[in-house]
Write a protein that holds these residues in place. Sequence first.
Motif, PDB file in Angstrom:
ATOM      1  N   ARG A  68       1.000  -1.378   0.073  1.00  0.00           N
ATOM      2  CA  ARG A  68      -0.107  -0.107  -0.028  1.00  0.00           C
ATOM      3  C   ARG A  68       0.816   1.327   0.060  1.00  0.00           C
ATOM      4  NH1 ARG A  68      -3.461   1.670   5.262  1.00  0.00           N
ATOM      5  NH2 ARG A  68      -1.003   2.455   5.650  1.00  0.00           N
ATOM      6  N   GLU A  69       1.857   1.074   0.794  1.00  0.00           N
ATOM      7  CA  GLU A  69       2.833   2.470   0.707  1.00  0.00           C
ATOM      8  C   GLU A  69       3.891   2.288  -0.246  1.00  0.00           C
ATOM      9  OE1 GLU A  69       1.980   4.896   2.597  1.00  0.00           O
ATOM     10  OE2 GLU A  69       0.555   3.675   3.711  1.00  0.00           O
ATOM     11  N   PHE A  70       3.823   1.409  -1.323  1.00  0.00           N
ATOM     12  CA  PHE A  70       4.761   1.550  -2.065  1.00  0.00           C
ATOM     13  C   PHE A  70       5.220   2.796  -2.825  1.00  0.00           C
ATOM     14  CE2 PHE A  70       6.301   0.463  -6.701  1.00  0.00           C
ATOM     15  CZ  PHE A  70       7.614  -0.162  -6.288  1.00  0.00           C
ATOM     16  N   PRO A  71       3.962   3.558  -3.343  1.00  0.00           N
ATOM     17  CA  PRO A  71       4.300   4.768  -3.948  1.00  0.00           C
ATOM     18  C   PRO A  71       4.860   5.677  -3.211  1.00  0.00           C
ATOM     19  CG  PRO A  71       2.322   3.883  -4.551  1.00  0.00           C
ATOM     20  CD  PRO A  71       2.502   3.120  -3.307  1.00  0.00           C
ATOM     21  N   HIS A  72       4.900   5.399  -1.744  1.00  0.00           N
ATOM     22  CA  HIS A  72       5.244   6.760  -0.823  1.00  0.00           C
ATOM     23  C   HIS A  72       6.491   6.175  -0.198  1.00  0.00           C
ATOM     24  CE1 HIS A  72       1.371   8.435  -1.692  1.00  0.00           C
ATOM     25  NE2 HIS A  72       0.708   7.385  -1.008  1.00  0.00           N
ATOM     26  N   ARG A  73       7.145   4.895  -0.574  1.00  0.00           N
ATOM     27  CA  ARG A  73       8.050   4.383   0.168  1.00  0.00           C
ATOM     28  C   ARG A  73       9.383   5.313   0.445  1.00  0.00           C
ATOM     29  NH1 ARG A  73       8.203   3.072  -4.954  1.00  0.00           N
ATOM     30  NH2 ARG A  73      10.056   2.789  -6.179  1.00  0.00           N
ATOM     31  N   ASP A  74       9.762   5.993  -0.555  1.00  0.00           N
ATOM     32  CA  ASP A  74      10.942   7.068  -0.355  1.00  0.00           C
ATOM     33  C   ASP A  74      10.536   8.016   0.886  1.00  0.00           C
ATOM     34  OD1 ASP A  74      13.635   7.651  -1.264  1.00  0.00           O
ATOM     35  OD2 ASP A  74      12.716   9.482  -2.067  1.00  0.00           O
ATOM     36  N   ASP A  75       9.322   8.508   0.852  1.00  0.00           N
ATOM     37  CA  ASP A  75       9.139   9.609   1.635  1.00  0.00           C
ATOM     38  C   ASP A  75       8.894   9.073   3.095  1.00  0.00           C
ATOM     39  OD1 ASP A  75       8.773  11.477  -0.338  1.00  0.00           O
ATOM     40  OD2 ASP A  75       6.710  11.102  -0.913  1.00  0.00           O
ATOM     41  N   MET A  76       8.507   7.825   3.211  1.00  0.00           N
ATOM     42  CA  MET A  76       8.584   7.281   4.695  1.00  0.00           C
ATOM     43  C   MET A  76       9.812   6.580   4.969  1.00  0.00           C
ATOM     44  SD  MET A  76       4.907   5.493   4.567  1.00  0.00           S
ATOM     45  CE  MET A  76       4.765   5.130   6.329  1.00  0.00           C
ATOM     46  N   TRP A  77      10.465   5.952   4.123  1.00  0.00           N
ATOM     47  CA  TRP A  77      11.598   5.228   4.871  1.00  0.00           C
ATOM     48  C   TRP A  77      12.851   5.369   4.002  1.00  0.00           C
ATOM     49  CZ3 TRP A  77       7.174   1.991   3.547  1.00  0.00           C
ATOM     50  CH2 TRP A  77       6.296   1.843   4.560  1.00  0.00           C
ATOM     51  N   GLY A  78      12.931   6.231   2.908  1.00  0.00           N
ATOM     52  CA  GLY A  78      13.918   6.287   1.972  1.00  0.00           C
ATOM     53  C   GLY A  78      14.990   7.251   2.340  1.00  0.00           C
ATOM     54  N   PRO A  79      16.059   7.370   1.407  1.00  0.00           N
ATOM     55  CA  PRO A  79      16.844   8.541   1.631  1.00  0.00           C
ATOM     56  C   PRO A  79      16.170   9.856   1.753  1.00  0.00           C
ATOM     57  CG  PRO A  79      17.986   6.995   0.138  1.00  0.00           C
ATOM     58  CD  PRO A  79      16.565   6.539   0.202  1.00  0.00           C
ATOM     59  N   GLY A  80      15.203  10.076   0.841  1.00  0.00           N
ATOM     60  CA  GLY A  80      14.551  11.382   0.569  1.00  0.00           C
ATOM     61  C   GLY A  80      13.449  11.794   1.572  1.00  0.00           C
ATOM     62  N   SER A  81      13.289  10.964   2.724  1.00  0.00           N
ATOM     63  CA  SER A  81      12.240  11.154   3.696  1.00  0.00           C
ATOM     64  C   SER A  81      12.644  12.514   4.428  1.00  0.00           C
ATOM     65  CB  SER A  81      12.276   9.930   4.681  1.00  0.00           C
ATOM     66  OG  SER A  81      11.588  10.063   5.832  1.00  0.00           O
ATOM     67  N   PRO A  82      11.687  13.187   4.739  1.00  0.00           N
ATOM     68  CA  PRO A  82      11.592  14.216   5.654  1.00  0.00           C
ATOM     69  C   PRO A  82      12.618  13.923   7.178  1.00  0.00           C
ATOM     70  CG  PRO A  82       9.564  14.132   4.839  1.00  0.00           C
ATOM     71  CD  PRO A  82      10.159  13.000   4.572  1.00  0.00           C
ATOM     72  N   TRP A  83      12.529  12.669   7.515  1.00  0.00           N
ATOM     73  CA  TRP A  83      13.063  12.167   8.657  1.00  0.00           C
ATOM     74  C   TRP A  83      14.332  11.517   8.250  1.00  0.00           C
ATOM     75  CZ3 TRP A  83      13.100  12.954  13.634  1.00  0.00           C
ATOM     76  CH2 TRP A  83      13.875  12.126  14.360  1.00  0.00           C
ATOM     77  N   THR A  84      15.409  12.518   7.857  1.00  0.00           N
ATOM     78  CA  THR A  84      16.525  12.078   7.313  1.00  0.00           C
ATOM     79  C   THR A  84      17.378  11.077   8.038  1.00  0.00           C
ATOM     80  OG1 THR A  84      17.710  14.028   8.405  1.00  0.00           O
ATOM     81  CG2 THR A  84      16.583  14.439   6.258  1.00  0.00           C
ATOM     82  N   PRO A  85      18.369  10.272   7.065  1.00  0.00           N
ATOM     83  CA  PRO A  85      19.124   9.389   7.842  1.00  0.00           C
ATOM     84  C   PRO A  85      19.747   9.996   8.865  1.00  0.00           C
ATOM     85  CG  PRO A  85      19.128   8.870   5.535  1.00  0.00           C
ATOM     86  CD  PRO A  85      18.275  10.312   5.684  1.00  0.00           C
ATOM     87  N   GLU A  86      20.367  11.316   8.914  1.00  0.00           N
ATOM     88  CA  GLU A  86      21.142  11.879   9.989  1.00  0.00           C
ATOM     89  C   GLU A  86      20.362  11.704  11.224  1.00  0.00           C
ATOM     90  OE1 GLU A  86      20.775  12.898   6.749  1.00  0.00           O
ATOM     91  OE2 GLU A  86      22.893  12.402   6.074  1.00  0.00           O
ATOM     92  N   LEU A  87      19.017  12.404  11.097  1.00  0.00           N
ATOM     93  CA  LEU A  87      18.191  12.510  12.238  1.00  0.00           C
ATOM     94  C   LEU A  87      17.977  11.117  12.726  1.00  0.00           C
ATOM     95  CD1 LEU A  87      15.712  15.193  11.010  1.00  0.00           C
ATOM     96  CD2 LEU A  87      17.588  15.602  12.654  1.00  0.00           C
ATOM     97  N   ALA A  88      17.808  10.344  12.010  1.00  0.00           N
ATOM     98  CA  ALA A  88      17.642   8.822  12.518  1.00  0.00           C
ATOM     99  C   ALA A  88      18.661   8.173  13.329  1.00  0.00           C
ATOM    100  CB  ALA A  88      17.168   7.897  11.416  1.00  0.00           C
ATOM    101  N   ARG A  89      19.686   8.469  12.716  1.00  0.00           N
ATOM    102  CA  ARG A  89      21.201   8.087  13.469  1.00  0.00           C
ATOM    103  C   ARG A  89      21.303   8.662  14.771  1.00  0.00           C
ATOM    104  NH1 ARG A  89      23.209   8.632   8.022  1.00  0.00           N
ATOM    105  NH2 ARG A  89      23.608   6.200   7.058  1.00  0.00           N
TER     106      ARG A  89
END
Length: 391
Positions: A68-89
Amino acid sequence: MKRSEKAPTMAATAPRVTTKQAAGHLLQRGLDRIHAFLVLLTERPVSLYAAAMLRIGYGLLYLVFLLREFPHRDDMWGPGSPWTPELARLMYDQTGWASVLLLSDSQTYFEVCYAVALITCALFVLGWRTRAVSVLFTVVVVSFHGRAIYMADGGDNLMVLMAVYLVFTACGRRWSLDARRARCKAATGRMADPRGSGLRHQLGDARSILTTVLHNCGMFVIAVQVCFLYGCAGMYKVQGYKWADGTALHYVLNIDLFRPWPELSQMLDGHHVLLTVVGYTTVLVQVAFPFVLFSRLKYPVLILLLGMHVNIAVLMGLPLFSGAMIVADAVFLPDRFYRAVERLLRRTVRRAGVTGAEAHPGTTSAALPLQPVPVGDTHSPGRSCTPLGPP
């Protein structure tokens, strides 16, 4: 005179003998129960069908969620997410969480991880190499949940716990490709005794006992987890004055963030008495749930909980949370219920096949002989592992 002297002596000694016998009887009953519990814990895996239902339910839920979230996968979990990998780390450094999605910031790596996640969920549902795939499924659920922890609706939290618990269960012994492969080996006589003799025999026994103990403990922990969820939810509601005066559901139906169908919510909000009754019933059922598990009252309570979760999914737009709770409730249904459903489905499919054959008599081949039923499959009568072919 002698008879009168002996009478008090016998009367005095009789209660002592009775007390000793009663104490010995109680001790023996206690030892028998302990022995029966140890036998159940180490020799008999319980709720195998319920474990399979949990495997299929959670695997299918997460597979549908990822699709269901396949079209929004990058916005949720990918490198282009607003919750950036740096913030997650930065958050992981404080919480100790981890995610395989952050091993690389490459878009190609993320797409490969997403494809592997979809395949893992599908294999988990099918029950292929369940022991290894269950570990991969846990890694997938934990990684995706940790990568987008602020985008969950509550169902992810329960699914993370259940995925970890299912690793320790024998959830692939029923309704799986692993179970079918075992039946085929038993039917063709290729199921050799893996324990052998001597040390190998002892290691095989120890492995069997360990597997059974882990499975039974895992199913017990799952049941306790669900009881804690309902019990704590009910107790928190009891402390809220809006639940006490029966107006809590009125405020729930007027939260814009959880109103996927505003017209439907507004229509229901006009029935004040109904909302009050439903609110009190919800609190009562959740608080009483842990106390009715060992009685027949659990079945109507489970039906009420099913209705509650369906309403939450429709009225509040939380399908993942409701689905996770409905699947968790399946652990309390006995195996005889699942076997009855299985037999009913087989009869329905068989009747549909017979009806289709009668409707199209020219499509069936009379040259195909009936296939034998595997001797070792005692739980699945009527199934065949031998492929159909010409005589």
